[in-house]
Design a protein around this motif. Structure first.
Motif, PDB file in Angstrom:
ATOM      1  N   ARG A   1       0.837  -1.213   0.000  1.00 29.70           N
ATOM      2  CA  ARG A   1       0.000   0.000   0.000  1.00 29.70           C
ATOM      3  C   ARG A   1       0.863   1.251   0.000  1.00 29.70           C
ATOM      4  N   ARG A   2       1.876   1.243   0.858  1.00 33.44           N
ATOM      5  CA  ARG A   2       2.764   2.410   0.943  1.00 33.44           C
ATOM      6  C   ARG A   2       3.517   2.607  -0.370  1.00 33.44           C
ATOM      7  N   PHE A   3       4.046   1.537  -0.946  1.00 33.87           N
ATOM      8  CA  PHE A   3       4.745   1.602  -2.230  1.00 33.87           C
ATOM      9  C   PHE A   3       3.825   2.208  -3.295  1.00 33.87           C
ATOM     10  N   THR A   4       2.568   1.786  -3.301  1.00 38.11           N
ATOM     11  CA  THR A   4       1.602   2.299  -4.277  1.00 38.11           C
ATOM     12  C   THR A   4       1.353   3.782  -4.069  1.00 38.11           C
TER      13      THR A   4
ATOM     14  N   CYS B   1      -3.923  12.175  -8.820  1.00 35.54           N
ATOM     15  CA  CYS B   1      -4.766  12.730  -7.758  1.00 35.54           C
ATOM     16  C   CYS B   1      -4.875  11.749  -6.585  1.00 35.54           C
ATOM     17  N   ALA B   2      -5.164  12.318  -5.421  1.00 40.80           N
ATOM     18  CA  ALA B   2      -5.221  11.521  -4.194  1.00 40.80           C
ATOM     19  C   ALA B   2      -6.295  10.431  -4.270  1.00 40.80           C
ATOM     20  N   GLY B   3      -7.412  10.685  -4.940  1.00 41.21           N
ATOM     21  CA  GLY B   3      -8.470   9.690  -5.059  1.00 41.21           C
ATOM     22  C   GLY B   3      -8.012   8.457  -5.816  1.00 41.21           C
TER      23      GLY B   3
ATOM     24  N   ALA C   1      -4.358   2.013  -3.977  1.00 37.63           N
ATOM     25  CA  ALA C   1      -3.755   1.406  -2.785  1.00 37.63           C
ATOM     26  C   ALA C   1      -4.681   0.343  -2.191  1.00 37.63           C
ATOM     27  N   LEU C   2      -5.982   0.601  -2.184  1.00 33.51           N
ATOM     28  CA  LEU C   2      -6.925  -0.388  -1.664  1.00 33.51           C
ATOM     29  C   LEU C   2      -7.012  -1.602  -2.592  1.00 33.51           C
TER      30      LEU C   2
ATOM     31  N   SER D   1      -3.982  -3.624  -2.006  1.00 35.35           N
ATOM     32  CA  SER D   1      -4.118  -4.359  -0.737  1.00 35.35           C
ATOM     33  C   SER D   1      -4.856  -5.665  -0.943  1.00 35.35           C
ATOM     34  N   GLU D   2      -5.949  -5.613  -1.673  1.00 34.76           N
ATOM     35  CA  GLU D   2      -6.750  -6.819  -1.896  1.00 34.76           C
ATOM     36  C   GLU D   2      -6.019  -7.818  -2.786  1.00 34.76           C
ATOM     37  N   LEU D   3      -5.366  -7.340  -3.840  1.00 32.86           N
ATOM     38  CA  LEU D   3      -4.648  -8.249  -4.735  1.00 32.86           C
ATOM     39  C   LEU D   3      -3.469  -8.908  -4.025  1.00 32.86           C
ATOM     40  N   VAL D   4      -2.734  -8.138  -3.232  1.00 40.65           N
ATOM     41  CA  VAL D   4      -1.595  -8.696  -2.496  1.00 40.65           C
ATOM     42  C   VAL D   4      -2.081  -9.649  -1.407  1.00 40.65           C
ATOM     43  N   SER D   5      -3.154  -9.298  -0.719  1.00 39.55           N
ATOM     44  CA  SER D   5      -3.710 -10.204   0.299  1.00 39.55           C
ATOM     45  C   SER D   5      -4.075 -11.544  -0.317  1.00 39.55           C
ATOM     46  N   ASN D   6      -4.716 -11.502  -1.488  1.00 42.60           N
ATOM     47  CA  ASN D   6      -5.067 -12.751  -2.167  1.00 42.60           C
ATOM     48  C   ASN D   6      -3.826 -13.517  -2.599  1.00 42.60           C
ATOM     49  N   ALA D   7      -2.796 -12.816  -3.060  1.00 42.68           N
ATOM     50  CA  ALA D   7      -1.552 -13.493  -3.449  1.00 42.68           C
ATOM     51  C   ALA D   7      -0.940 -14.189  -2.234  1.00 42.68           C
ATOM     52  N   LEU D   8      -0.952 -13.522  -1.085  1.00 42.92           N
ATOM     53  CA  LEU D   8      -0.406 -14.131   0.129  1.00 42.92           C
ATOM     54  C   LEU D   8      -1.223 -15.357   0.546  1.00 42.92           C
ATOM     55  N   ARG D   9      -2.517 -15.272   0.391  1.00 43.68           N
ATOM     56  CA  ARG D   9      -3.385 -16.349   0.854  1.00 43.68           C
ATOM     57  C   ARG D   9      -3.456 -17.511  -0.126  1.00 43.68           C
ATOM     58  N   TYR D  10      -3.482 -17.206  -1.425  1.00 39.94           N
ATOM     59  CA  TYR D  10      -3.722 -18.245  -2.428  1.00 39.94           C
ATOM     60  C   TYR D  10      -2.601 -18.399  -3.458  1.00 39.94           C
ATOM     61  N   GLY D  11      -1.564 -17.598  -3.363  1.00 42.51           N
ATOM     62  CA  GLY D  11      -0.569 -17.538  -4.420  1.00 42.51           C
ATOM     63  C   GLY D  11       0.581 -18.508  -4.351  1.00 42.51           C
ATOM     64  N   SER D  12       0.535 -19.467  -3.457  1.00 40.18           N
ATOM     65  CA  SER D  12       1.623 -20.443  -3.398  1.00 40.18           C
ATOM     66  C   SER D  12       1.332 -21.597  -4.348  1.00 40.18           C
TER      67      SER D  12
END
Length: 168
Positions: A46-49, A59-61, A67-68, A71-82
């Motif tokens: 999120r911070r990198f993004t 723009c900030a929006g 970033a959100l 967050s969801e794509l990386v969370s899914n990669a952590l959970r299902y990406g192995s």
């Protein structure tokens, strides 16, 4: 709007060189980072993004929506990406994340967010359940993005992507 699955870069490059059907203009900006199995990976992504998109003067929006989505794509990669993700959700949650990457590219006011992992399973959009403790991630991605999808999983894994644009 959801688009599934996308042609892989490797498929496009296999086309004849004279075929301009897959050609896209070069991005204005590109940034990528490796993802780890660390508990801090999602917040770091999120911070990198945010930092990257602020540097690109978006723009900030757009930065917050992207970033959100990340967050969801990386969370899914952590959970299902192995590589073991096909063996069950509990096992996948405990397996170390194989090689995984976050890439961001900008074309004008549109950002493409892409997360590549070693998982062999295509993403699954779960039915909406207001009482469920999880399963909303891809619904959030669908709501915040202009389009999203994934490359067909192969022996090297898959990439799940989403585009986010300034809607103002």
């Amino acid at each position: 709007m959801t688009t599934h699955p996308a042609e892989t870069v490797h498929d496009a490059l296999r086309d004849e060189a004279c075929d301009d059907a897959w050609w896209m203009p070069a991005p204005d900006d590109f940034a990528a980072c490796a993802l780890s199995s660390s508990a801090r990976t999602v917040s770091e992504a999120r911070r990198f993004t945010r930092v990257t998109l602020e540097g690109w003067k978006l723009c900030a929006g757009v930065a917050e929506d992207a970033a959100l989505v990340v967050s969801e794509l990386v969370s899914n990669a952590l959970r299902y990406g192995s590589r073991t993700s096909g063996e069950g959700e509990r096992r996948a949650a405990l397996a170390p994340l194989g090689p995984a990457w976050l890439a961001l590219t900008r074309q004008g006011a549109t950002v493409l967010c892409a997360v590549s992992d070693a998982g062999a399973d295509a993403p699954v959009v779960r039915p909406q359940d207001t009482l469920a403790e999880s399963g909303r991630g891809l619904h959030i991605v669908d709501r915040l993005s202009d389009a999203w999808g994934w490359t067909p999983p192969d022996r090297s894994g898959k990439t799940v992507w989403a585009t986010v644009s300034d809607r103002g």
